[in-house]
Design a protein around this motif. Sequence first.
Motif, PDB file in Angstrom:
ATOM      1  N   ARG A  79       0.928  -1.189   0.022  1.00 31.68           N
ATOM      2  CA  ARG A  79      -0.047  -0.079   0.137  1.00 31.68           C
ATOM      3  C   ARG A  79       0.950   1.363   0.163  1.00 31.68           C
ATOM      4  N   THR A  80       0.443   2.222  -0.605  1.00 36.71           N
ATOM      5  CA  THR A  80       1.573   3.405  -0.916  1.00 36.71           C
ATOM      6  C   THR A  80       1.022   4.142   0.449  1.00 36.71           C
ATOM      7  N   THR A  81       2.155   4.972   0.850  1.00 35.96           N
ATOM      8  CA  THR A  81       1.990   5.431   2.061  1.00 35.96           C
ATOM      9  C   THR A  81       1.176   6.983   1.846  1.00 35.96           C
ATOM     10  N   VAL A  82       1.441   7.379   0.612  1.00 34.71           N
ATOM     11  CA  VAL A  82       0.599   8.587   0.134  1.00 34.71           C
ATOM     12  C   VAL A  82      -0.304   8.259  -0.938  1.00 34.71           C
ATOM     13  N   ASN A  83      -1.569   8.705  -0.648  1.00 42.65           N
ATOM     14  CA  ASN A  83      -2.382   8.223  -1.900  1.00 42.65           C
ATOM     15  C   ASN A  83      -1.793   8.932  -3.278  1.00 42.65           C
ATOM     16  N   ARG A  84      -1.667   7.812  -4.506  1.00 40.93           N
ATOM     17  CA  ARG A  84      -0.963   7.937  -5.594  1.00 40.93           C
ATOM     18  C   ARG A  84      -1.856   8.293  -6.661  1.00 40.93           C
ATOM     19  N   ALA A  85      -3.051   8.563  -6.412  1.00 44.17           N
ATOM     20  CA  ALA A  85      -4.298   8.875  -7.749  1.00 44.17           C
ATOM     21  C   ALA A  85      -3.792  10.059  -8.316  1.00 44.17           C
ATOM     22  N   PRO A  86      -3.248  11.232  -7.614  1.00 45.46           N
ATOM     23  CA  PRO A  86      -2.709  12.395  -8.171  1.00 45.46           C
ATOM     24  C   PRO A  86      -1.756  12.076  -9.239  1.00 45.46           C
ATOM     25  N   PHE A  87      -1.139  11.054  -9.156  1.00 46.49           N
ATOM     26  CA  PHE A  87       0.120  10.771  -9.950  1.00 46.49           C
ATOM     27  C   PHE A  87      -0.196   9.621 -11.222  1.00 46.49           C
ATOM     28  N   ALA A  88      -1.456   9.200 -11.076  1.00 51.02           N
ATOM     29  CA  ALA A  88      -1.704   8.176 -12.132  1.00 51.02           C
ATOM     30  C   ALA A  88      -1.421   8.443 -13.480  1.00 51.02           C
ATOM     31  N   PHE A  89      -1.185   7.321 -14.238  1.00 46.19           N
ATOM     32  CA  PHE A  89      -0.775   7.435 -15.769  1.00 46.19           C
ATOM     33  C   PHE A  89      -1.804   7.766 -16.348  1.00 46.19           C
ATOM     34  N   ASP A  90      -3.130   7.438 -16.238  1.00 47.34           N
ATOM     35  CA  ASP A  90      -4.333   7.799 -17.079  1.00 47.34           C
ATOM     36  C   ASP A  90      -4.872   9.181 -16.670  1.00 47.34           C
ATOM     37  N   ARG A  91      -4.348   9.808 -15.686  1.00 48.96           N
ATOM     38  CA  ARG A  91      -5.228  10.906 -14.922  1.00 48.96           C
ATOM     39  C   ARG A  91      -5.367  12.103 -16.177  1.00 48.96           C
ATOM     40  N   PHE A  92      -4.625  12.378 -17.173  1.00 46.75           N
ATOM     41  CA  PHE A  92      -4.801  13.324 -18.071  1.00 46.75           C
ATOM     42  C   PHE A  92      -6.272  13.309 -18.784  1.00 46.75           C
ATOM     43  N   ALA A  93      -6.031  11.799 -19.393  1.00 45.07           N
ATOM     44  CA  ALA A  93      -7.312  11.593 -20.192  1.00 45.07           C
ATOM     45  C   ALA A  93      -8.745  11.672 -19.394  1.00 45.07           C
ATOM     46  N   ALA A  94      -8.502  11.259 -18.024  1.00 47.02           N
ATOM     47  CA  ALA A  94      -9.721  11.175 -17.295  1.00 47.02           C
ATOM     48  C   ALA A  94     -10.157  12.777 -17.232  1.00 47.02           C
ATOM     49  N   ALA A  95      -9.364  13.438 -16.595  1.00 48.51           N
ATOM     50  CA  ALA A  95      -9.517  14.694 -16.373  1.00 48.51           C
ATOM     51  C   ALA A  95     -10.117  15.450 -17.480  1.00 48.51           C
ATOM     52  N   ARG A  96      -9.710  15.355 -18.670  1.00 53.78           N
ATOM     53  CA  ARG A  96     -10.159  15.932 -19.999  1.00 53.78           C
ATOM     54  C   ARG A  96     -11.715  15.420 -20.073  1.00 53.78           C
ATOM     55  N   ARG A  97     -11.745  14.147 -19.751  1.00 52.22           N
ATOM     56  CA  ARG A  97     -13.301  13.690 -19.934  1.00 52.22           C
ATOM     57  C   ARG A  97     -14.229  14.454 -19.382  1.00 52.22           C
ATOM     58  N   ARG A  98     -13.742  14.651 -17.873  1.00 50.09           N
ATOM     59  CA  ARG A  98     -14.596  15.334 -16.806  1.00 50.09           C
ATOM     60  C   ARG A  98     -14.527  16.861 -17.019  1.00 50.09           C
ATOM     61  N   GLY A  99     -13.909  17.433 -17.979  1.00 47.02           N
ATOM     62  CA  GLY A  99     -13.643  18.722 -18.299  1.00 47.02           C
ATOM     63  C   GLY A  99     -13.007  19.471 -16.990  1.00 47.02           C
ATOM     64  N   GLU A 100     -12.149  18.848 -16.345  1.00 47.23           N
ATOM     65  CA  GLU A 100     -11.363  19.589 -15.433  1.00 47.23           C
ATOM     66  C   GLU A 100     -10.079  20.235 -15.947  1.00 47.23           C
ATOM     67  N   SER A 101      -9.892  21.299 -15.017  1.00 48.40           N
ATOM     68  CA  SER A 101      -8.607  22.113 -15.610  1.00 48.40           C
ATOM     69  C   SER A 101      -7.703  21.592 -14.671  1.00 48.40           C
ATOM     70  N   PHE A 102      -6.433  21.779 -14.907  1.00 53.00           N
ATOM     71  CA  PHE A 102      -5.119  21.337 -14.425  1.00 53.00           C
ATOM     72  C   PHE A 102      -4.779  22.338 -13.281  1.00 53.00           C
ATOM     73  N   VAL A 103      -4.300  21.947 -12.263  1.00 56.54           N
ATOM     74  CA  VAL A 103      -3.732  22.912 -11.204  1.00 56.54           C
ATOM     75  C   VAL A 103      -2.404  23.350 -11.581  1.00 56.54           C
ATOM     76  N   GLY A 104      -1.699  24.396 -11.084  1.00 54.33           N
ATOM     77  CA  GLY A 104      -0.329  25.034 -11.075  1.00 54.33           C
ATOM     78  C   GLY A 104       0.591  24.338 -10.205  1.00 54.33           C
ATOM     79  N   SER A 105       1.739  24.335 -10.560  1.00 55.12           N
ATOM     80  CA  SER A 105       2.797  23.765  -9.336  1.00 55.12           C
ATOM     81  C   SER A 105       2.761  24.311  -8.030  1.00 55.12           C
ATOM     82  N   PHE A 106       2.394  25.701  -7.774  1.00 55.56           N
ATOM     83  CA  PHE A 106       2.567  26.153  -6.410  1.00 55.56           C
ATOM     84  C   PHE A 106       1.057  26.150  -5.707  1.00 55.56           C
ATOM     85  N   LEU A 107       0.264  26.924  -6.581  1.00 55.15           N
ATOM     86  CA  LEU A 107      -0.920  27.458  -5.837  1.00 55.15           C
ATOM     87  C   LEU A 107      -2.201  26.855  -6.160  1.00 55.15           C
TER      88      LEU A 107
END
Length: 393
Positions: free
Chosen positions: A362-390
């Motif tokens: 089990r990973t110590t930190v939830n690894r969903a935000p680093f998933a391989f397929d997240r970009f395609a999934a986020a686009r399907r949901r119409g989500e915009s991406f966050v920035g690296s700081f804020l």
Amino acid sequence: MSRTADAVIIGGGVTGASLAFHLASRGVKGVVVLERKFLAAGGTGRSVGVIRQLYPSPETCRMVLSSLRVFQNFREVVGGDSGYVGCGALIGVSPAMLPSLERSLEIQREVGIRAELLPPHELARLEPRIDPSGLGAVLHEPESGYGDPTAVTLGYAAAARDRGVAIEQGVAVTEIRVDGGRVTGVVTQNGESIHSRVVVNAAGLWAGAVAALAGITLPIVVGRHPVFIVKRGAAFGPPHPVYLDLAGGTYVRPETGDLTLTGSLVEDETRHPMDPELLGNEAGFEEAAEALELTSRAIPALADAHYQQGYAGAFDITPDWMPILDESPVRGFYIAAGMSGHGFKLAPAVGQMMAELITGGRTTVNRAPFAFDRFAAARRRGESFVGSFLGSS
Ligand SMILES: Cc1cc2nc3c(=O)[nH]c(=O)nc-3n(C[C@H](O)[C@H](O)[C@H](O)COP(=O)(O)OP(=O)(O)OC[C@H]3O[C@@H](n4cnc5c(N)ncnc54)[C@H](O)[C@@H]3O)c2cc1C
């Protein structure tokens, strides 16, 4: 020529070295690291090594905090010296960025990161040489600072060797073997086959090219990020802390010998794609003049500093500026790349997470935000991406 390994790691930067250490520490035998040049020859050896703890998600905040603890206790936890200097970091934001900063500060507090928000007029108490005009607030992270990415890589590599890892330098992977949707090994430039059911792409700026050997496309752009080095005059006084001026788009980090490393913070690197083979090339004078103009707006006393050198660095950048830490659609072929300019400060946690994933834990930190397929999934949901700081405001 052929042999067998339990895991092959492609790339001897800070990511590959940390992962090798963590796999061996979890009892994996027969780990081989293949590095086409020498340890830290890629982005790692050109890194500015800033350790800041402002991130837009709880996962990255947790990872950077656990990594900071490793840098602070490197000799005991890994061995060697991380070069950690806890000079503190100040992060200046514009009035418009303030609501996002306040949300990120809440996450930092929940996770246990030490940070305080200061109104601009209180900045003088900590660092009077920073110009507060145009700032909406300043975040102070007293434990942040910087480290030495090459030293950390060598420390992890030495500790990995002690635990039985073979680190082979001057050996490029030229083929990745796949059979029935599963990785079966690699072939090196010498024509040697290494059979392995686990192959990890930790090739940093070359991760896209390495993934292509297995028929995988990574959504990674290699973007140019030049670094400029100036020498502060005697009148400047004691070294400044790390200062990240998100409002003005510049950063400074001190170095021994009265030096300051500086560059852009506007996150426009994807608009300047770069061939990674140009890493380390000299930066142009005009480019330096533009960057130093921003630096001296943030810290006017640096206007008198003497220009020493500028070189081309580069980041491996994903669409959301967060790494891909996952198994790829080719089973057994893992990706630890797309570090998007934070691969040093996250390396201890990245190595741990990848080792947990590969060994089926089990990973110590939830690894969903680093998933391989997240970009395609986020686009399907119409989500915009966050920035690296804020994150998005
Ligand atoms: C100028 C600059 C400033 C930065 N500043 C910061 C900062 O302040 N804070 C921070 O946290 N991060 C920073 N970063 C980012 C951080 O340094 C990188 O994300 C991190 O070092 C990447 O490490 P890596 O091991 O993933 O990749 P790399 O260091 O690029 O290592 C990949 C390795 O793979 C090898 N390789 C490639 N192809 C093959 C092949 N076919 N076979 C075998 N080996 C191969 C390469 O030779 C290379 O050594 C900065 C980076 C740069 C360039």
